[in-house]
Write an enzyme that holds these catalytic residues in place. Structure first.
Site, PDB file in Angstrom:
ATOM      1  N   GLU B  29      46.844  39.058  36.389  1.00 15.92           N
ATOM      2  CA  GLU B  29      48.296  39.200  36.372  1.00 15.92           C
ATOM      3  C   GLU B  29      48.945  37.859  36.720  1.00 15.92           C
ATOM      4  O   GLU B  29      48.656  37.289  37.776  1.00 15.92           O
ATOM      5  CB  GLU B  29      48.708  40.281  37.380  1.00 15.92           C
ATOM      6  CG  GLU B  29      48.142  41.653  37.001  1.00 15.92           C
ATOM      7  CD  GLU B  29      47.927  42.573  38.206  1.00 15.92           C
ATOM      8  OE1 GLU B  29      48.485  42.302  39.286  1.00 15.92           O
ATOM      9  OE2 GLU B  29      47.183  43.567  38.054  1.00 15.92           O
ATOM     10  N   SER B  59      47.130  46.225  35.658  1.00 14.73           N
ATOM     11  CA  SER B  59      46.194  47.317  35.336  1.00 14.73           C
ATOM     12  C   SER B  59      44.825  46.975  35.898  1.00 14.73           C
ATOM     13  O   SER B  59      43.931  46.545  35.176  1.00 14.73           O
ATOM     14  CB  SER B  59      46.092  47.501  33.814  1.00 14.73           C
ATOM     15  OG  SER B  59      47.328  47.834  33.240  1.00 14.73           O
ATOM     16  N   GLU B  60      44.657  47.193  37.191  1.00 15.06           N
ATOM     17  CA  GLU B  60      43.412  46.749  37.814  1.00 15.06           C
ATOM     18  C   GLU B  60      42.189  47.494  37.305  1.00 15.06           C
ATOM     19  O   GLU B  60      41.096  46.929  37.239  1.00 15.06           O
ATOM     20  CB  GLU B  60      43.514  46.854  39.343  1.00 15.06           C
ATOM     21  CG  GLU B  60      44.316  45.734  40.000  1.00 15.06           C
ATOM     22  CD  GLU B  60      45.821  45.954  39.958  1.00 15.06           C
ATOM     23  OE1 GLU B  60      46.250  47.039  39.507  1.00 15.06           O
ATOM     24  OE2 GLU B  60      46.571  45.059  40.380  1.00 15.06           O
ATOM     25  N   PHE B  83      46.092  40.566  45.110  1.00 13.39           N
ATOM     26  CA  PHE B  83      45.847  40.792  46.542  1.00 13.39           C
ATOM     27  C   PHE B  83      44.586  41.645  46.694  1.00 13.39           C
ATOM     28  O   PHE B  83      44.387  42.599  45.933  1.00 13.39           O
ATOM     29  CB  PHE B  83      47.031  41.527  47.187  1.00 13.39           C
ATOM     30  CG  PHE B  83      48.234  40.647  47.450  1.00 13.39           C
ATOM     31  CD1 PHE B  83      48.406  40.028  48.690  1.00 13.39           C
ATOM     32  CD2 PHE B  83      49.178  40.436  46.469  1.00 13.39           C
ATOM     33  CE1 PHE B  83      49.507  39.221  48.935  1.00 13.39           C
ATOM     34  CE2 PHE B  83      50.291  39.626  46.713  1.00 13.39           C
ATOM     35  CZ  PHE B  83      50.458  39.014  47.943  1.00 13.39           C
ATOM     36  N   ASP B  85      43.982  43.873  48.639  1.00 11.89           N
ATOM     37  CA  ASP B  85      44.341  45.272  48.850  1.00 11.89           C
ATOM     38  C   ASP B  85      44.313  46.057  47.539  1.00 11.89           C
ATOM     39  O   ASP B  85      44.115  47.268  47.535  1.00 11.89           O
ATOM     40  CB  ASP B  85      45.746  45.353  49.454  1.00 11.89           C
ATOM     41  CG  ASP B  85      45.939  44.354  50.591  1.00 11.89           C
ATOM     42  OD1 ASP B  85      45.992  44.774  51.751  1.00 11.89           O
ATOM     43  OD2 ASP B  85      46.008  43.137  50.303  1.00 11.89           O
ATOM     44  N   HIS B 129      49.269  44.239  52.092  1.00  8.82           N
ATOM     45  CA  HIS B 129      49.104  42.966  51.380  1.00  8.82           C
ATOM     46  C   HIS B 129      48.421  41.951  52.285  1.00  8.82           C
ATOM     47  O   HIS B 129      48.574  40.756  52.097  1.00  8.82           O
ATOM     48  CB  HIS B 129      50.449  42.405  50.900  1.00  8.82           C
ATOM     49  CG  HIS B 129      51.033  43.130  49.727  1.00  8.82           C
ATOM     50  ND1 HIS B 129      51.476  44.420  49.801  1.00  8.82           N
ATOM     51  CD2 HIS B 129      51.230  42.747  48.439  1.00  8.82           C
ATOM     52  CE1 HIS B 129      51.948  44.803  48.614  1.00  8.82           C
ATOM     53  NE2 HIS B 129      51.803  43.808  47.766  1.00  8.82           N
TER      54      HIS B 129
END
Lengths: 326, 321
Positions: B29, B59-60, B83, B85, B129
């Site tokens: 991203e 879209s991980e 991140f 997270d 985060h």
């Protein structure tokens, strides 16, 4: 097997030798699954299995169009996908039996079979995972061989994030992916209608991905649709989506008797058994019934030999595994 | 030699690997046109073009799958998960596909992918985060976890990660990005720790931002005549047990400083391994980690939460009294 009620029209199949081979292929998948089931009940196959019985026309039809440079990601209901790609049936059976001679040495089992040499990236045990794997393959194939990646998944996967994310990802990057949704009516024990909003095909159409819903019991219909989808993907126009309507003739997994099905539903679908349909069409188009009987007998004998050889094969004895590649 | 910022070292490593091997691709991203939210990919899109360096949707799941599938088909993907997270969303393909494949293919097909991710607290980014996701992945066989503390290591270890044939998680601590240091271009191997300060009284094992806190604490303790040996693990999985054991055999004490929840963390894994192999050498062994709570936002609260130099010095002084 049930009889097809209507008389088949003539002149439907364009290549009778090809479809006779596909008939043999579909019989082998059905017989393989019956054999797996019987060996499971005898305690020779472990854990759980998800059988492809009833859905044979889809994997068989699609695989008959694939090139050497194409790749396939299968589901945990993947024995049919593997066999259609040409995975050695004996090695596949031996894998189910947990033997050293299995296609993955007994490490994978029913749900995790892989064989890149046969173009099978893998069978993926997480619902929707096949789509992710095929997305990555499409990313690479576009940059290397020009091949197409095919992802099989069920109606149950339509409500996983993988479908939405990968459809969009492949559409915006114009990746050569064919998404093949095998809609067998049930996600595990639950009717897909009761847990799925709207139409399956519409989700692809919303992202400007060409999509069609087809009769997944007719292998020639599958081939026609797959040819269109593969051509679209191969031309660099991004992904294509097929919803193939089908039915599994068995429960979700080995512990499922399928009690949630309305009475008579299974019988209705068995009247449209893809193997019975193909046989009727082959006969209507002029293939001699005796020749098809020979194919069935030969396949049955092949499975008997496989059963004996598989049960005689040695188990692996040592787990010698290196965690990392050097 | 000119000092280079940590984030520039990351960029330079990516640049050099993209130049050296056309199978390397970089995506994530905002990594291409924008040059990265943390400015670690500046100019790479212009230099290598959209086939090699490209932006993706948020879209991980798809990113992790794209990394897996492309890695087994001849590419060497480098993916940025912005991140750490957000790795929860990338976890399925990484854990259930990428790290299983080598084993399930009977060690015939490896998965050469690198996932870069920004981690760590202290930036006032709040509970989701700022996390250090190492312990989520410590129990995943087949995965390497790399954690650099200096610009030189950032460059060398990222290059080594991209060249590695296995799935690698490469963590970048957000509070190290502006850190400057000399980068001499030396190569590094994954799985090798570095003794970054020699000492005789206690072995302090840590990584990333913890290395700098540890060195600061060691300076303070030296005035109290306590000599601290600082070991920078650099790779957390698999970690360099031999270097740790060699140090503990000399100092007879070990403290592991982990930025991450004390329960289930990698510090516990280090202590367990040391106890298994060198219990007879040990006079003391303990952990300094973060409490079992989410990370607070307010600066005074976050500072209290983190194991900084002062707490490290205080604890060592007390335990060695």
């Amino acid at each position: 097997m049930s009889r097809v009620s209507e008389k088949a029209p003539t002149g439907v199949l364009d290549d009778l030798e090809l479809y006779t081979r596909l008939y043999r292929q579909m019989l082998l998948i059905r017989g393989f699954e019956d054999l797996v089931q019987s060996l499971f009940l005898k305690g020779e196959i472990y854990g759980t299995t998800h059988l492809y019985s009833g859905q044979e026309a889809i994997a068989t039809g699609v695989a008959s169009l694939l090139e050497d440079r194409d790749r396939v990601a299968a589901t945990y209901r993947g024995h049919g996908h593997a066999l259609a790609l040409g995975v050695d049936p004996q090695k596949l059976l031996d894998e189910m039996l947990g033997r050293e001679s299995g296609i993955n040495g007994g490490r994978a089992g029913s749900m995790n079979v892989n064989s890149l040499d046969d173009r099978l990236i893998g069978s993926f045990g997480i619902v929707g995972g096949s789509i992710a794997a095929a997305t990555g393959a499409a990313l690479a194939l576009k940059r290397t061989s020009g091949g197409v990646a095919v992802a099989y998944f069920g109606d149950g996967a339509m409500n996983q994030g993988y479908v939405f994310e990968c459809l969009n990802f492949c559409r915006v990057l114009k990746l050569p992916l064919v998404l093949l949704c095998e809609n067998n009516g049930y996600g595990e024990y639950t009717s897909f209608r009761s847990v799925t909003a709207g139409e399956i095909r519409g989700r692809a159409e919303a992202m400007d991905v060409p999509a069609e819903t087809i009769d997944g019991m007719s292998v020639w219909t599958v081939r026609e649709a797959a040819a269109r989808a593969l051509a679209h993907a191969r031309a660099g126009d991004g992904p294509a989506f097929i919803e193939a309507i089908t039915y599994r003739f068995v429960g979700h997994s080995r512990s499922d008797p399928g009690a949630y099905r309305p009475e008579g539903e299974l019988d209705e679908w068995k009247a449209r058994d893809p193997i019975v349909l193909l046989r009727a069409q082959l006969e209507a188009d002029g293939i001699d019934a005796g020749r098809l009987d020979d194919v069935a007998r030969e396949t049955s004998e092949q499975l008997d030999r496989m059963r004996a050889a598989g049960l005689a094969a040695p188990f692996p004895t040592a787990l010698e595994s290196k965690e990392f590649k050097d | 030699m000119a000092a280079v910022a940590f984030r520039t070292a990351i960029r330079d490593a990516l640049d050099e690997e993209l130049a050296a091997d056309e199978r390397v691709i970089l995506f994530g991203e905002d990594v291409a046109v924008a040059g990265g939210v943390f400015a670690t990919t500046t100019g790479l899109y212009d230099k290598y073009g959209p086939e090699r360096v490209f932006d993706t949707p948020i879209s991980e799941l798809a990113l992790a799958g794209a990394a897996f599938g492309s890695a087994v088909h001849g590419l060497r993907p480098v993916v940025e998960i912005m991140f750490g997270d957000f790795l929860t969303l990338a976890m399925d393909s990484l854990v259930n596909q990428s790290t299983k494949y080598w084993f399930l293919t009977q060690e015939q097909v490896s998965v050469p992918l690198t996932i870069r991710s920004v981690v760590g607290a202290g930036g006032r980014f709040g509970a989701i985060h700022s996390q250090m996701p190492v312990s989520w992945f410590m129990g995943v066989p087949g995965l390497k976890i790399v954690a650099a503390a200096t610009p030189a290591d950032a460059k060398a270890l990222l290059k080594a990660s991209i060249r590695d044939d296995n799935p690698v998680l490469f963590f970048e601590h957000k509070r190290l990005y502006t850190l400057e240091g000399e980068v001499d271009g030396a190569e590094a191997r994954l799985g090798e720790a570095a003794v970054v300060r020699a000492g005789t009284d206690v072995t302090l094992v840590t990584a990333m931002k913890g290395v700098h806190d540890a060195l600061e604490a060691a300076d303070v303790l030296e005035r109290d005549h306590i000599s601290v040996e600082v070991v920078d693990l650099r790779t957390l999985r698999p970690f360099d047990l031999e270097t740790v054991l060699a140090s503990v055999r000399r100092t007879n004490r070990i403290v592991v400083v982990e930025e991450g929840p004390v329960t289930g963390g990698w510090a516990g894994e280090v202590l367990a391994s040391v106890a298994e192999h060198a219990l007879g050498y040990l006079d003391d062994a303990w952990r300094i980690a973060t409490p079992n709570t989410p990370i607070p936002y307010s600066p005074p609260l976050e500072d209290l939460f983190l194991p900084g130099a002062e707490r490290i010095a205080t604890e060592i002084r007390r335990r060695l009294r």
